[in-house]
Design an enzyme around this catalytic site. Structure first.
Site, short mmCIF file in Angstrom:
data_model
loop_
_atom_site.label_atom_id
_atom_site.label_comp_id
_atom_site.label_asym_id
_atom_site.label_seq_id
_atom_site.Cartn_x
_atom_site.Cartn_y
_atom_site.Cartn_z
N HIS A 184 -8.20 11.00 -0.96
CA HIS A 184 -7.45 10.17 -1.73
C HIS A 184 -7.80 10.32 -3.02
O HIS A 184 -8.51 10.92 -3.79
CB HIS A 184 -8.79 8.81 -1.30
N GLN A 243 -8.00 13.86 4.76
CA GLN A 243 -7.29 12.92 3.65
C GLN A 243 -7.83 13.48 2.01
O GLN A 243 -9.45 12.51 2.61
CB GLN A 243 -6.64 11.90 4.16
N PHE A 280 0.93 -1.34 0.14
CA PHE A 280 -0.20 -0.39 0.21
C PHE A 280 0.87 1.00 -0.13
O PHE A 280 2.33 1.16 0.53
CB PHE A 280 -1.11 0.00 1.61
N ARG A 315 -2.78 9.87 6.95
CA ARG A 315 -3.03 8.32 7.18
C ARG A 315 -2.16 7.55 6.06
O ARG A 315 -2.60 7.59 4.88
CB ARG A 315 -4.59 8.30 6.86
N LEU A 351 -15.12 5.64 -3.93
CA LEU A 351 -13.77 5.13 -3.79
C LEU A 351 -13.24 4.17 -4.57
O LEU A 351 -13.82 2.78 -5.30
CB LEU A 351 -13.13 4.19 -2.61
N HIS A 394 -11.86 11.62 1.91
CA HIS A 394 -11.85 10.31 2.47
C HIS A 394 -11.69 9.71 3.60
O HIS A 394 -12.06 9.34 3.96
CB HIS A 394 -10.91 9.41 1.41
N ARG A 415 -0.80 9.47 0.07
CA ARG A 415 -1.72 9.97 -0.94
C ARG A 415 -2.11 11.04 -1.10
O ARG A 415 -2.26 11.51 -1.93
CB ARG A 415 -2.98 9.33 0.25
N GLU A 431 -7.27 1.42 -2.98
CA GLU A 431 -5.69 1.60 -3.06
C GLU A 431 -5.09 0.11 -3.70
O GLU A 431 -3.97 0.14 -4.18
CB GLU A 431 -5.45 2.37 -2.55
#
Length: 607
Positions: free
Chosen positions: A260, A258, A144, A410, A277, A375, A311, A280
């Site tokens: 995304h 955040q 990730f 995050r 979304l 997000h 991100r 990821e």
């Protein structure tokens, strides 16, 4: 599922009757030792911990049981198992988290999460969570963004759904009572101690007074305040932080939201899909970002980490491509995984494959169109992470409702991790606080009157008959935040946003609710009051933090300022919200050593 009602420890009586608070209002009274507000992963894990320690809580949620926002967390959950990279350990996980959070995370929160996650994953495995496996039977792990090693455990691209199903099954095996479709609108508190909560049944419209000396807020975050976001519209509206603030708790780091990098583009796929979304995991499995000219633009912005950089970095890169005219005609860029083998894509990303096939796009052959979407809210309630305590006696918080683990940005895969790692600790701690000295349901003087006034206010809200709808007011708030507190910010723009927010508040006095207390219009009208409070805290924090750090990027102050390695606290003062700052503690020696080593993902291992 048939909802279980509270047992003898949670007796109910429809005996409420307003007296001097105005015309009589009937309400149900429910007395429980611990009330858990929120039925997602965090609330479920707290409840399991309580039950395993001999305390029966009542869990309430705004949706059908098992249909919490947790199910939308698709890509995975972090733990330093070392299934594929045995050199990984919890100190490196903590170091990656601090680095991604730009070192304003609460180090204790980070270390507790990283240290406990291997045990939490093994626990979920024991409880039946169907993790993907390696050929030799280990729990599989994927890359990730911004992680030094393959650390993210997963169940295809439906990890959150599988995890919540597992937690719900465990809770049911323990006989934990729950109630569906209940919304809390106010906590009963004198600022020092919590005594219960007021709310209503969203299906019947009936008012409910919960009496409890111990309340755990696990009600989610506030990213859905933005007009383009990855949540359902009626979730993540800020009710958890707003309830805590009104009860006397402090909020922290509300300016950090955040964005995304990869949300679906509504102009291509339809309004209902706008901002939804694209996990990821697509990039974790090798997905490539291309602009409208077919250029793999992350080679310019992050040649080492490419699409798997942090991100905030990837989201700003996409925003820059769009601003400079290299976006698609629909306002996005392309995310392409088609170079992978067809069966690999279908097995590792089954939900994404099915979703886009339904929309006429075969992702084994063609790219998806994506653009940044709001997000996750890193900010929330300020708590002690070993206990969940908020500083208000009997009030605890956990999950996305709180701040501290994630800092300024995050690390992907850490949201699900926080829910179970900290949720387990909070459940165990709260269980030690439930004693025979609790009030057994008797409210102190004045608290019942506060609840009855709240019910009167809700009844008046239901009768609102002005010209403004809550739907339009929330939409205008979403536009305001996207324009004035979005991916790129300035002091001037944020200040203008605060002025617009004041005007928006004035418009709520002319609101019209279309339907009774069971209607979506009424629900959104209640949400609006929470959302306005959280939006103000967010804008005030964004104006005060005159630097750029993580997800908070000020184009008029584009550098990180070492003097701003501080948290911004928000409290309810006598005349409005008040902001103060607090320095950040240092991590342990072991984690500091891992930070100094400078472990870093090399994207090219994927190629």
């Amino acid at each position: 599922m048939t909802p279980q009602k509270p047992s003898a420890d949670g007796e109910q009586a429809a005996d409420g009757r307003a007296s001097d608070a105005g015309p009589a209002v009937d309400y149900e009274t429910v007395s429980v030792p611990v009330l858990v507000v929120g039925a997602g992963a965090a609330g479920a894990r707290v409840a399991i911990g309580l039950a395993e320690n001999g305390v029966e809580p009542l869990v309430i949620g705004k949706r059908d049981h098992g249909d919490a926002h947790t199910t939308w967390a698709a890509g995975g959950i972090n733990a330093s198992l070392g299934s594929l990279d045995p050199e990984d350990d919890w100190t490196i996980h903590a170091a990656d988290t601090l680095d991604e959070g730009h070192f304003i995370n609460d180090p204790k929160a980070v270390e507790l999460t990283a240290k406990h996650m291997p045990d939490r994953i093994r626990e979920l495995d024991d409880w039946g969570m169907p993790f993907d496996r390696t050929e030799d039977g280990k729990i599989n792990q994927r890359y990730f963004g911004a992680q030094s090693f393959r650390r993210t455990c997963f169940v295809g691209d439906r990890t959150g759904e599988a995890m919540l199903d597992t937690l719900v099954d465990k809770a049911q095996s323990l006989g934990i009572p729950y109630r569906d479709n209940v919304m809390i609108t106010r906590l009963l508190s004198d600022g020092d101690q919590v005594y219960g909560a007021a709310g209503y049944d969203m299906e019947s419209g009936e008012f409910i007074l919960f009496e409890s000396d111990h309340i755990v807020l696990a009600a989610g975050g506030s990213s859905a305040l933005y007009n383009r976001h990855s949540s359902r519209d009626e979730e993540n509206n800020g009710d958890g932080p707003a309830l805590a603030l009104e009860a006397g708790a402090s909020l922290m780091d509300m300016e950090f939201v955040q964005f995304h990098p990869t949300g679906m583009v509504g102009d291509r796929y339809g309004e209902d899909w706008d901002g939804r979304l694209v996990t990821e995991a697509v990039r974790g499995e090798g997905g490539r970002l291309l602009n409208a000219d077919g250029e793999r633009f992350m080679e310019e912005y992050s040649p080492d980490q490419m699409e798997l950089d942090a991100r905030d970095v990837v989201a700003r890169a996409i925003a820059q491509e769009l601003r400079e005219g290299r976006g698609t005609e629909n306002g996005g860029v392309y995310l392409d995984i088609s170079h992978r083998e067809d069966e690999y894509i279908k097995s590792r990303l089954p939900r994404m494959y099915e979703r886009f096939m339904d929309l006429g796009v075969d992702i084994t052959e063609k790219p998806m169109e994506v653009a940044p979407t709001a997000h996750y809210s890193m900010g929330g309630v300020d708590i002690d992470f070993e206990s969940g305590e908020t500083g208000v006696g009997g009030l605890y918080a956990v999950g996305e409702t709180v701040a501290g683990v994630h800092g300024a940005n995050r690390l992907g895969g850490n949201s699900l991790a926080e829910t179970v790692a900290i949720g387990a600790l909070v459940g165990d701690h709260v269980a030690t606080q439930v004693t025979g000295d609790d009030r057994n349901g008797a409210l102190p003087d004045g608290q019942r009157a506060i609840a009855e006034r709240e019910f009167q206010s809700l009844r008046e809200l239901e009768a609102s008959d002005g010209d403004e709808t809550p739907e339009q007011l929330l939409a205008d708030l979403g536009d305001l935040l996207w324009e004035h507190a979005g991916i790129l910010r300035t002091d001037e723009s944020v200040s203008a946003g605060l002025e617009k927010l004041r005007n928006l508040r004035e418009r709520t006095g002319n609101m019209h609710v279309d339907g009774d207390r069971t209607s979506l219009s009424f629900e959104l009208a209640v949400d609006l009051s929470f959302s306005l409070t959280v939006a103000e805290a967010l804008l005030l924090g964004a104006r005060k933090r005159d630097e750029s750090r993580g997800a908070h990027y000020r184009t008029d102050a584009p550098d990180v300022d070492p003097d701003w390695r501080r948290n911004i606290l928000v409290d309810q003062g006598d005349t409005g919200l008040e902001l103060t700052t607090r320095g950040v503690a240092e991590p342990s020696d072991a984690v500091s050593e891992a930070v100094d080593v400078g472990y870093e993902l090399d994207y090219h291992h994927l190629e």
